[in-house]
Scaffold this motif. Structure first.
Motif, PDB file in Angstrom:
ATOM      1  N   TYR A 287      46.709  33.361  34.232  1.00 15.11           N
ATOM      2  CA  TYR A 287      47.158  33.222  35.613  1.00 15.11           C
ATOM      3  C   TYR A 287      46.901  34.546  36.330  1.00 15.11           C
ATOM      4  CZ  TYR A 287      50.096  31.965  39.592  1.00 15.11           C
ATOM      5  OH  TYR A 287      50.559  31.690  40.854  1.00 15.11           O
ATOM      6  N   LYS A 288      46.744  34.487  37.634  1.00 11.25           N
ATOM      7  CA  LYS A 288      46.272  35.652  38.389  1.00 11.25           C
ATOM      8  C   LYS A 288      47.209  36.860  38.290  1.00 11.25           C
ATOM      9  CE  LYS A 288      47.998  33.796  42.797  1.00 11.25           C
ATOM     10  NZ  LYS A 288      47.580  33.389  44.169  1.00 11.25           N
ATOM     11  N   THR A 289      48.513  36.634  38.160  1.00 14.37           N
ATOM     12  CA  THR A 289      49.411  37.786  38.047  1.00 14.37           C
ATOM     13  C   THR A 289      49.190  38.515  36.722  1.00 14.37           C
ATOM     14  OG1 THR A 289      51.130  36.264  37.240  1.00 14.37           O
ATOM     15  CG2 THR A 289      51.174  36.850  39.576  1.00 14.37           C
ATOM     16  N   SER A 290      48.975  37.764  35.649  1.00 18.29           N
ATOM     17  CA  SER A 290      48.667  38.380  34.357  1.00 18.29           C
ATOM     18  C   SER A 290      47.275  38.999  34.378  1.00 18.29           C
ATOM     19  CB  SER A 290      48.755  37.351  33.227  1.00 18.29           C
ATOM     20  OG  SER A 290      50.091  37.115  32.859  1.00 18.29           O
ATOM     21  N   GLY A 291      46.350  38.334  35.067  1.00 16.40           N
ATOM     22  CA  GLY A 291      44.996  38.873  35.174  1.00 16.40           C
ATOM     23  C   GLY A 291      44.983  40.244  35.827  1.00 16.40           C
ATOM     24  N   LYS A 292      45.849  40.426  36.798  1.00 20.61           N
ATOM     25  CA  LYS A 292      45.941  41.738  37.462  1.00 20.61           C
ATOM     26  C   LYS A 292      46.388  42.799  36.470  1.00 20.61           C
ATOM     27  CE  LYS A 292      47.965  43.936  41.550  1.00 20.61           C
ATOM     28  NZ  LYS A 292      48.823  43.728  42.757  1.00 20.61           N
ATOM     29  N   ILE A 293      47.385  42.478  35.665  1.00 18.17           N
ATOM     30  CA  ILE A 293      47.870  43.422  34.648  1.00 18.17           C
ATOM     31  C   ILE A 293      46.785  43.674  33.605  1.00 18.17           C
ATOM     32  CG2 ILE A 293      49.552  43.729  32.777  1.00 18.17           C
ATOM     33  CD1 ILE A 293      51.492  41.992  34.498  1.00 18.17           C
ATOM     34  N   PHE A 294      46.170  42.586  33.138  1.00 16.81           N
ATOM     35  CA  PHE A 294      45.138  42.679  32.114  1.00 16.81           C
ATOM     36  C   PHE A 294      43.958  43.527  32.591  1.00 16.81           C
ATOM     37  CE2 PHE A 294      41.207  40.790  30.310  1.00 16.81           C
ATOM     38  CZ  PHE A 294      41.393  41.158  28.992  1.00 16.81           C
ATOM     39  N   THR A 295      43.508  43.304  33.818  1.00 18.82           N
ATOM     40  CA  THR A 295      42.387  44.073  34.350  1.00 18.82           C
ATOM     41  C   THR A 295      42.747  45.551  34.443  1.00 18.82           C
ATOM     42  OG1 THR A 295      41.731  42.144  35.653  1.00 18.82           O
ATOM     43  CG2 THR A 295      40.711  44.237  36.221  1.00 18.82           C
ATOM     44  N   GLY A 296      43.993  45.838  34.817  1.00 22.31           N
ATOM     45  CA  GLY A 296      44.440  47.226  34.843  1.00 22.31           C
ATOM     46  C   GLY A 296      44.374  47.858  33.463  1.00 22.31           C
ATOM     47  N   GLN A 297      44.679  47.070  32.436  1.00 24.49           N
ATOM     48  CA  GLN A 297      44.611  47.586  31.065  1.00 24.49           C
ATOM     49  C   GLN A 297      43.164  47.848  30.634  1.00 24.49           C
ATOM     50  OE1 GLN A 297      46.785  44.390  29.229  1.00 24.49           O
ATOM     51  NE2 GLN A 297      48.763  45.434  29.386  1.00 24.49           N
ATOM     52  N   ILE A 298      42.239  47.010  31.082  1.00 28.75           N
ATOM     53  CA  ILE A 298      40.820  47.271  30.814  1.00 28.75           C
ATOM     54  C   ILE A 298      40.407  48.584  31.471  1.00 28.75           C
ATOM     55  CG2 ILE A 298      38.451  46.502  31.229  1.00 28.75           C
ATOM     56  CD1 ILE A 298      39.432  43.633  31.103  1.00 28.75           C
ATOM     57  N   ALA A 299      40.797  48.757  32.728  1.00 29.08           N
ATOM     58  CA  ALA A 299      40.449  49.989  33.451  1.00 29.08           C
ATOM     59  C   ALA A 299      41.039  51.212  32.758  1.00 29.08           C
ATOM     60  CB  ALA A 299      40.944  49.900  34.895  1.00 29.08           C
ATOM     61  N   ASP A 300      42.297  51.120  32.323  1.00 32.04           N
ATOM     62  CA  ASP A 300      42.933  52.236  31.622  1.00 32.04           C
ATOM     63  C   ASP A 300      42.199  52.536  30.309  1.00 32.04           C
ATOM     64  OD1 ASP A 300      44.823  52.466  33.605  1.00 32.04           O
ATOM     65  OD2 ASP A 300      46.332  51.272  32.554  1.00 32.04           O
ATOM     66  N   SER A 301      41.739  51.491  29.623  1.00 31.98           N
ATOM     67  CA  SER A 301      40.991  51.686  28.378  1.00 31.98           C
ATOM     68  C   SER A 301      39.680  52.410  28.644  1.00 31.98           C
ATOM     69  CB  SER A 301      40.725  50.334  27.698  1.00 31.98           C
ATOM     70  OG  SER A 301      41.928  49.693  27.348  1.00 31.98           O
ATOM     71  N   ILE A 302      39.017  52.034  29.729  1.00 33.24           N
ATOM     72  CA  ILE A 302      37.763  52.709  30.097  1.00 33.24           C
ATOM     73  C   ILE A 302      38.026  54.169  30.437  1.00 33.24           C
ATOM     74  CG2 ILE A 302      35.969  52.808  31.885  1.00 33.24           C
ATOM     75  CD1 ILE A 302      36.091  49.728  31.984  1.00 33.24           C
ATOM     76  N   LEU A 303      39.074  54.417  31.188  1.00 37.04           N
ATOM     77  CA  LEU A 303      39.407  55.796  31.560  1.00 37.04           C
ATOM     78  C   LEU A 303      39.714  56.633  30.330  1.00 37.04           C
ATOM     79  CD1 LEU A 303      41.579  55.159  34.745  1.00 37.04           C
ATOM     80  CD2 LEU A 303      39.338  56.264  34.671  1.00 37.04           C
ATOM     81  N   SER A 304      40.397  56.046  29.354  1.00 30.45           N
ATOM     82  CA  SER A 304      40.731  56.796  28.137  1.00 30.45           C
ATOM     83  C   SER A 304      39.479  57.169  27.361  1.00 30.45           C
ATOM     84  CB  SER A 304      41.685  55.988  27.250  1.00 30.45           C
ATOM     85  OG  SER A 304      41.028  54.871  26.676  1.00 30.45           O
ATOM     86  N   LYS A 305      38.471  56.305  27.352  1.00 32.74           N
ATOM     87  CA  LYS A 305      37.225  56.607  26.653  1.00 32.74           C
ATOM     88  C   LYS A 305      36.410  57.641  27.406  1.00 32.74           C
ATOM     89  CE  LYS A 305      38.075  53.848  23.273  1.00 32.74           C
ATOM     90  NZ  LYS A 305      38.481  54.447  21.955  1.00 32.74           N
ATOM     91  N   ARG A 306      36.512  57.634  28.701  1.00 30.33           N
ATOM     92  CA  ARG A 306      35.810  58.657  29.506  1.00 30.33           C
ATOM     93  C   ARG A 306      36.339  60.041  29.200  1.00 30.33           C
ATOM     94  NH1 ARG A 306      35.471  56.462  35.741  1.00 30.33           N
ATOM     95  NH2 ARG A 306      33.656  55.092  35.531  1.00 30.33           N
ATOM     96  N   HIS A 307      37.640  60.112  28.984  1.00 28.06           N
ATOM     97  CA  HIS A 307      38.262  61.420  28.751  1.00 28.06           C
ATOM     98  C   HIS A 307      38.009  61.910  27.323  1.00 28.06           C
ATOM     99  CE1 HIS A 307      41.233  60.307  32.186  1.00 28.06           C
ATOM    100  NE2 HIS A 307      40.117  60.814  32.650  1.00 28.06           N
TER     101      HIS A 307
END
Length: 307
Positions: A287-307
């Motif tokens: 559902y879109k509310t969970s998708g928003k949270i999930f997408t944020g977690q993908i972004a955070d995972s990408i940021l962690s790998k960048r660092h």
């Protein structure tokens, strides 16, 4: 005779003008795919099936990663990994892309084929039943090529159901995110989930097999994109009951993807064990509310790998 031909010409011109006007209203309400072919070519892209189209929200990624994304995920019938999807990606992606971010979402179903067909490119069903198999132009608005080839309803529906009158229950945003609005009452969700469980357990799991051809196409896609930026593989979870069917179908699926990620030196974010954390419209799609949270977690995972 000349008079008759003149009348026919005026009639044909009038029909063409009418269709041109009606087609100009094509947008996110038109169908579940039109907007994928009516926007500028992106440099950052999301790939996958309907799980990815509904769960991964480009706007959330842009807010955290400060780059615009396009979600070029269709569904498991029309965009499983294979030569057709790879060729479409090459047409879709901006040819000037050099430092792009690419999110490839995977599950066993978009890497499977029917047991009845031989694993040969010419036998893949998406060649016949997907707009990815017949489209040339991916950045025209209005895209009359798409409407002529892939829109089977009356063109008057494009006008009467135009988004200015309100968004449909399945609305395809310009950035490719499929927003789904359905009744989320517990009994409604349970009914849809039971139907989806039966579909995967009694249909997909019995008739499909993991496809070496599709896995090779995934690898070809990774190689193509690595020359243009950074690739991330993401496994999106479904509900616990559907994940149980999925894991029975392919118990070592995550290990297979992890092996691919190591072979090509790309990161793999596996969320498959976190099914309880999200809500689903039908057990299969977030559902879109969970998708928003999930997408944020993908972004955070990408940021962690960048660092």
């Amino acid at each position: 005779m000349k008079r008759f031909l003149l009348k026919i010409s005026f009639y044909g011109l009038g029909c063409s003008l009418l269709l041109a006007v009606l087609g100009a209203f094509a947008a996110g309400n038109t169908d579940d795919n039109y907007m994928h072919f009516a926007v500028d070519k992106p440099m950052n892209i999301i790939l996958g099936d309907s799980r990815g189209s509904q769960a991964v929200q480009p706007g959330v990624l842009e807010g955290k990663l400060h780059q615009k994304f396009d979600n070029f995920s269709l569904n498991v019938v029309q965009s499983p990994y294979g030569p057709v999807y790879l060729d479409a990606l090459k047409r879709k992606l901006n040819p000037d892309t050099k430092n792009g971010l690419f999110i490839i979402t995977v599950d066993p179903w978009n890497l499977s084929s029917d047991k009845k067909i031989k694993d040969r490119p010419e036998e893949l069903p998406e060649r016949e039943n997907s707009p990815l198999g017949n489209m040339y132009f991916y950045n025209m608005s209005p895209n009359y090529e798409y409407l002529v080839k892939n829109y089977s309803r009356s063109w008057f529906k494009i006008f009467t159901e135009r988004e200015q009158k309100g968004r449909s229950s399945t609305y395809l945003h310009k950035d490719g995110w499929m927003e789904v609005n359905v009744n989320m009452a517990e009994d409604s969700v349970r009914k849809r989930e039971l139907s989806k469980i039966a579909f995967y357990r009694d249909n997909m799991a019995r008739t499909q097999k993991l496809s070496p051809l599709r896995i090779k196409a995934l690898e070809d896609m990774i190689r193509f994109l690595k020359d243009k930026g950074t690739v991330y593989l993401v496994r999106i979870p479904a509900s616990e009951k559907i994940m149980a069917v999925e894991n029975a179908y392919s118990p070592d699926f995550s290990e297979k993807i992890r092996s691919v990620s190591k072979q090509y030196d790309v990161h793999f974010f596996d969320f498959s064990s976190r099914a309880k954390e999200y809500s689903y419209t039908d057990g299969n799609h977030m559902y879109k509310t969970s998708g928003k949270i999930f997408t944020g977690q993908i972004a955070d995972s990408i940021l962690s790998k960048r660092h």
